[in-house]
Design an enzyme around this catalytic site. Structure first.
Site, PDB file in Angstrom:
ATOM      1  N   GLY A  59       0.869  -1.186   0.000  1.00 36.25           N
ATOM      2  CA  GLY A  59       0.000   0.000   0.000  1.00 36.25           C
ATOM      3  C   GLY A  59       0.899   1.228   0.000  1.00 36.25           C
ATOM      4  O   GLY A  59       1.854   1.295   0.775  1.00 36.25           O
ATOM      5  N   VAL A  85       4.851  -1.290   3.023  1.00 35.20           N
ATOM      6  CA  VAL A  85       4.661   0.138   2.729  1.00 35.20           C
ATOM      7  C   VAL A  85       5.404   0.488   1.444  1.00 35.20           C
ATOM      8  O   VAL A  85       6.615   0.276   1.326  1.00 35.20           O
ATOM      9  CB  VAL A  85       5.182   0.999   3.899  1.00 35.20           C
ATOM     10  N   LYS A  86       4.638   0.992   0.477  1.00 38.93           N
ATOM     11  CA  LYS A  86       5.234   1.334  -0.813  1.00 38.93           C
ATOM     12  C   LYS A  86       5.598   2.817  -0.805  1.00 38.93           C
ATOM     13  O   LYS A  86       4.766   3.673  -0.455  1.00 38.93           O
ATOM     14  CB  LYS A  86       4.210   1.049  -1.914  1.00 38.93           C
ATOM     15  N   ILE A  87       6.827   3.101  -1.184  1.00 35.66           N
ATOM     16  CA  ILE A  87       7.330   4.478  -1.123  1.00 35.66           C
ATOM     17  C   ILE A  87       8.063   4.788  -2.425  1.00 35.66           C
ATOM     18  O   ILE A  87       8.892   3.994  -2.881  1.00 35.66           O
ATOM     19  CB  ILE A  87       8.301   4.636   0.075  1.00 35.66           C
TER      20      ILE A  87
END
Ligand code: G3P
Length: 218
Positions: A59, A85-87
């Site tokens: 996400g 966690v997508k960054i």
């Protein structure tokens, strides 16, 4: 190579998960917007995806500064054990990745288009790195060539933690084939391309022939 589904659509995820080979899901703000979802439902939607999938679910943060990314990342990671966690790769994203990864939160560094970006992501602690194939092709560059360079460069080094390359922005079964041949760990594939990966005209012809011959036996 593992197969992830690149979508935020719950029915697509449910269907592909039922096929038995799904290892994870990746989402991004555009994919969530495509579902018609609203901001207030975003976290609940991600939680539903995490419940449907036996594997990591990415996400993406939408904050643009490191503190905001860290705060949002912590909130997303708390939704489920399989939340990643997508960054996006940028100065602020790298700094946020360092903080989150040192807290034991898995980060998928996205929008990667070069070897230096990939190496910096791994050094900042990213657990997954997502080079985009199709979008690089879209600007008349060599998406698969770039992916191959990134796979080679990342596999040259020990980063002190596991790093997996996710072939992203996949548009075709050939992208999947080539990503596998060059040793990408994962391909995240949209639903339509995933279906194309299963189909082959000779398989269809063979099935029709078996069926016709079986009719003769009967
Ligand atoms: O995982 C990244 C992917 O969603 C980007 O794909 O097709 O929008 O370039 P695309």
């Amino acid at each position: 190579m593992k197969f992830f589904l690149d979508t935020a659509d719950l029915s697509e995820i449910e269907e592909v998960a039922s096929w038995g080979a799904l290892a994870g899901v990746t989402t991004n703000p555009s994919l969530y917007a495509r579902t018609g979802g609203k901001l207030e439902d975003f976290e609940g939607h991600l939680k539903k995806i995490c419940d449907l999938v036996d594997g990591p679910v990415s996400g993406e943060v939408t904050a643009e500064d490191r503190d905001g990314m860290v705060e949002q990342g912590r909130k997303l990671a708390a939704l489920a054990d399989n939340m990643v966690v997508k960054i996006p790769v940028c100065v602020e994203g790298l700094a946020a990745t360092r903080t989150l990864s040192s807290e034991g939160i898995d980060v998928n560094m996205t929008l990667v288009f070069s070897v230096p970006q990939a190496l910096l992501a791994a050094r900042a602690g990213a657990r997954y790195i997502s080079p985009f194939i199709g979008r690089f092709d879209d600007i008349a560059e060599d998406g698969l060539g770039q992916l191959e360079d990134i796979v080679t460069a990342v596999k040259n080094y020990d980063f002190g933690h596991e790093v997996e390359i996710i072939a992203a922005s996949v548009r075709s079964a050939n992208h999947v084939t080539q990503a596998a041949l060059m040793g990408a760990d994962i391909a995240t594939v949209p639903y339509a391309a995933m279906k194309k990966c299963i189909k082959h005209p000779l398989t269809d012809q063979g099935l029709a022939k078996f069926k016709a011959d079986w009719e003769k036996v009967k």
